[in-house]
Design an enzyme around this catalytic site. Structure first.
Site, PDB file in Angstrom:
ATOM      1  N   HIS A  26       5.258  -1.747   5.069  1.00 51.79           N
ATOM      2  CA  HIS A  26       6.488  -2.062   4.320  1.00 51.79           C
ATOM      3  C   HIS A  26       7.638  -1.251   4.888  1.00 51.79           C
ATOM      4  O   HIS A  26       7.444  -0.243   5.584  1.00 51.79           O
ATOM      5  CB  HIS A  26       6.318  -1.766   2.827  1.00 51.79           C
ATOM      6  CG  HIS A  26       6.384  -0.298   2.484  1.00 51.79           C
ATOM      7  ND1 HIS A  26       7.553   0.327   2.107  1.00 51.79           N
ATOM      8  CD2 HIS A  26       5.430   0.663   2.473  1.00 51.79           C
ATOM      9  CE1 HIS A  26       7.311   1.602   1.867  1.00 51.79           C
ATOM     10  NE2 HIS A  26       6.024   1.838   2.084  1.00 51.79           N
ATOM     11  N   CYS A  27       8.863  -1.713   4.605  1.00 43.23           N
ATOM     12  CA  CYS A  27      10.059  -0.940   4.925  1.00 43.23           C
ATOM     13  C   CYS A  27      10.777  -0.692   3.607  1.00 43.23           C
ATOM     14  O   CYS A  27      10.150  -0.623   2.560  1.00 43.23           O
ATOM     15  CB  CYS A  27      10.924  -1.682   5.936  1.00 43.23           C
ATOM     16  SG  CYS A  27      11.519  -3.277   5.341  1.00 43.23           S
ATOM     17  N   ALA A  28      12.074  -0.583   3.627  1.00 44.19           N
ATOM     18  CA  ALA A  28      12.798  -0.210   2.411  1.00 44.19           C
ATOM     19  C   ALA A  28      12.894  -1.343   1.400  1.00 44.19           C
ATOM     20  O   ALA A  28      13.140  -1.093   0.219  1.00 44.19           O
ATOM     21  CB  ALA A  28      14.206   0.263   2.766  1.00 44.19           C
ATOM     22  N   VAL A  70       9.803  -1.452  -3.473  1.00 46.01           N
ATOM     23  CA  VAL A  70       8.733  -1.972  -2.634  1.00 46.01           C
ATOM     24  C   VAL A  70       7.639  -0.941  -2.392  1.00 46.01           C
ATOM     25  O   VAL A  70       6.463  -1.290  -2.262  1.00 46.01           O
ATOM     26  CB  VAL A  70       9.296  -2.491  -1.288  1.00 46.01           C
ATOM     27  CG1 VAL A  70       9.864  -1.358  -0.462  1.00 46.01           C
ATOM     28  CG2 VAL A  70       8.231  -3.246  -0.512  1.00 46.01           C
TER      29      VAL A  70
END
Length: 648
Positions: A26-28, A70
């Site tokens: 995941h990222c931001a 997230v």
């Protein structure tokens, strides 16, 4: 039961189960899946999940937009599924399993050209402006023939224009070393040796007799002193040889002396090979490609060739194959000084925008959709089509088909009329600036082609929806909860609050639509603004409480008194930098105001890593957003009031 448990369970099922997931990270803002079989993903069911704000596939990754929570969602997902997460870079490597050899090659080509596209766009604008000054006939004379000042401006602007296009090999060789992870200064030096003033300029070679071409005499053999200004393939061949030689010698030369011998053994043989073998081969191959393309566009079947290319350019954008056209266009310009391919690309941009314009007309009153469709139309008309295609046209299918057909007819007309461009990079409506006014039909013919690209997709989109042609029959519901009150959209059934919005730093405020990331530009995360920073200091854009600080330090979350959840995202794709360019100066739970310094971002460090420095400010709980008024754009200072937003 955890907050996201139900959606986590369903998402695992809808992506095809644990056995279909090769990797997840995941990222931001988004979950990034590498799926063994992407066709098993049930996109409609995923889109219906409460936690999901959107999805798209890019570079072999299936990306699901969750929002600034997230990391919590990801933790719950990995805990429930039992799947161990991987780093973003590992995810990219694994994603290549979903790409065939052609896609991988094109991905490499895209990564080479992407960093230099901004320079090409600027160069195109400069040459377009010089077109206006020096080629348009105003009552029997050009602007430069009537004005000493504008003649001087025209002459001066050749300086950056030459730097961008004539010295393009320097940018290409640098970009290759950057992409391959080798020494970038060596790439720059290699590029300079291809365009050195000591060499015969590539543009002068065709007019120089063979006996007059200068050469290096080594006694037992000679080597021509020919430059490769504006040449693409010679620079690419040389750049890859340099990178692979450096990688080869790095593994074999002891570290104690590698600083001396690795650059020497990589650079010097490459320079020799570039002028003795790779340059001539690349020049020949580039000429061959440009001659084939030009023949197709000037033959008796040119109408068919141009119609097919005009139709298929938009699908090429989806697959990534369109990056090949950049190299072909540059080679056409190097060979013929102009290109007949770029005008059709500019027309394809316009056609996509016109199809969305028809959707705006057909679905007028759908305020939620207009948040995507209106800015998408504007960006397409300015040459950036991804928001229009992914946000609207591919969603309904029929406007995408209408745009393809309109683009085909416009491209065919443009080519039949002999329209050619002096430069590339300027797409959409501004593309007329790049058109050569002295060849073929010139500006008038291109203007007529633009009219075709506007009118045909617009009316075909209306026809297709009315007749149910190419129509996925998706329900189009107007947002009945919105009414117009004094020109401002507001909820009719809930109390609203107004909060001011401030600049997060010194720099240039731009609309989200101009951000080079579809998640933000299409407002999948919510509405807000972006700042191109001129200072490392990042301030709070609102008054509120720090609710989250990402482990990679590139993003923070704030909560305002009215309940607006604000995400401050520093740079694009900077999660890969693992916090190195960032220093967070606040703590979770801390109260902040627009005068509070949240963080510092090393702008040079971010740029050196090849990332954009844009700071994104968005309100992520879109269900509470009623209206955002961004009254100020352009140059701003930190903590300057920019506008206000209404929440309920």
């Amino acid at each position: 039961m955890s907050k996201y448990h139900e959606d986590v369970v369903r998402l695992l099922e809808y992506v095809g189960g644990k056995e279909n997931i090769a990797a997840v990270t995941h990222c931001a803002t988004r979950m990034r899946f590498v799926l063994n079989d992407p066709s098993l993903a049930n996109e409609k069911a995923i889109d219906d999940l409460t936690s999901v704000k959107g999805m798209f596939t890019n570079a072999g990754q299936f990306q699901v937009i969750i929002g600034n929570d997230v990391s919590t969602f990801y933790n719950e997902f990995t805990a429930y599924s039992g799947i161990e997460g991987v780093s973003k870079e590992q995810g990219k490597v694994l994603a290549k399993q979903n790409q065939n050899p052609l896609q991988r090659a094109l991905a490499v080509l895209a990564e080479i050209f992407t960093p230099i596209i901004p320079a090409i766009i600027v160069g195109g604008l400069i040459l377009g402006f010089r077109n206006v000054l020096g080629e348009i006939d105003f009552n029997g004379a050009t602007i430069i023939s009537r004005s000493v000042f504008w003649n001087g401006v025209n002459d001066f602007l050749w300086l950056p224009g030459e730097a961008i296009f004539h010295f393009l090999p320097v940018g290409i060789t640098w970009s290759i070393t950057r992409k391959m992870g080798t020494t970038q200064i060596l790439g720059i030096i290699l590029g300079i040796t291809l365009v050195s003033p000591q060499l015969l300029n590539a543009y002068a070679v065709p007019g120089t007799a063979a006996a007059d071409i200068p050469f290096w005499d080594f006694g037992f053999f000679q080597m021509d002193k020919i430059g490769y200004q504006a040449q693409v393939l010679p620079a690419m061949l040389a750049g890859f040889m340099l990178a692979y030689l450096e990688i080869f010698f790095r593994k074999r030369i002891p570290e104690a002396v590698s600083m001396i011998f690795v650059p020497l053994f990589a650079l010097l043989p490459t320079i020799i090979a570039a002028h003795a073998v790779l340059g001539p081969i690349g020049w020949w191959l580039g000429d061959l490609i440009s001659q084939v393309v030009n023949a197709g566009l000037t033959s008796s079947f040119s109408w068919l060739f141009s119609f097919i290319f005009g139709m298929l350019y938009s699908p090429l954008v989806i697959t990534g194959l369109h990056h090949m056209s950049n190299a072909i266009d540059m080679q056409l310009i190097a060979t013929y000084t102009t290109t007949n391919l770029w005008p059709m690309i500019a027309l394809s941009n316009i056609a996509q925008g016109s199809a969305v314009l028809a959707i705006i007309f057909l679905h007028r009153g759908n305020k939620k959709e207009e948040q995507v469709s209106i800015p998408s139309t504007i960006s397409a008309y300015l040459g950036v089509t991804e928001p229009a295609m992914f946000g609207i046209n591919l969603k309904y299918v029929y406007p995408f088909v209408a745009a393809m057909i309109g683009s085909g007819f416009a491209g065919m007309f443009s080519n039949i009329m002999g329209v050619r461009a002096n430069a590339i990079g300027v797409g959409g409506l501004p593309g007329i600036l790049a058109i050569n006014g002295k060849e073929g039909g010139g500006w008038l013919a291109f203007a007529a082609a633009m009219a075709i690209a506007i009118v045909v997709p617009f009316f075909l989109t209306i026809l297709f929806e009315k007749q149910g042609i190419f129509n996925k029959n998706q329900a189009v519901a107007s947002d009945k909860t919105l009414t117009q009150v004094g020109g401002t959209s507001t909820k009719t059934s809930a109390e609203t609050k107004i909060e001011p919005l401030y600049a997060v730093g010194d720099g240039q405020v731009i609309p989200l639509e101009e951000v080079a990331d579809p998640v933000f530009s299409q407002k999948m995360m919510g509405d807000g603004y972006a700042l191109v920073p001129e200072s490392k200091k990042v301030y709070a854009p609102v008054e509120g409480t720090v609710t989250s600080i990402f482990a990679t330090k590139h993003a923070l979350g704030l909560l305002t008194k009215a309940g607006a959840e604000i995400l401050i995202h520093m740079g694009l794709d900077t999660v890969e930098l693992k916090g190195k360019p960032f220093q967070i100066l606040v703590k979770e739970g801390e109260q902040v105001t627009p005068q509070t310094l949240l963080a510092e971002m090393d702008l040079d460090g971010v740029k050196a890593a090849g990332k954009a420095t844009d700071i994104i400010v968005v309100m992520t709980n879109t269900e509470k957003m009623v209206h955002l008024d961004l009254a100020t754009t352009g140059s701003v200072t930190a903590s300057q009031a920019l506008g206000e937003y209404i929440v309920q």
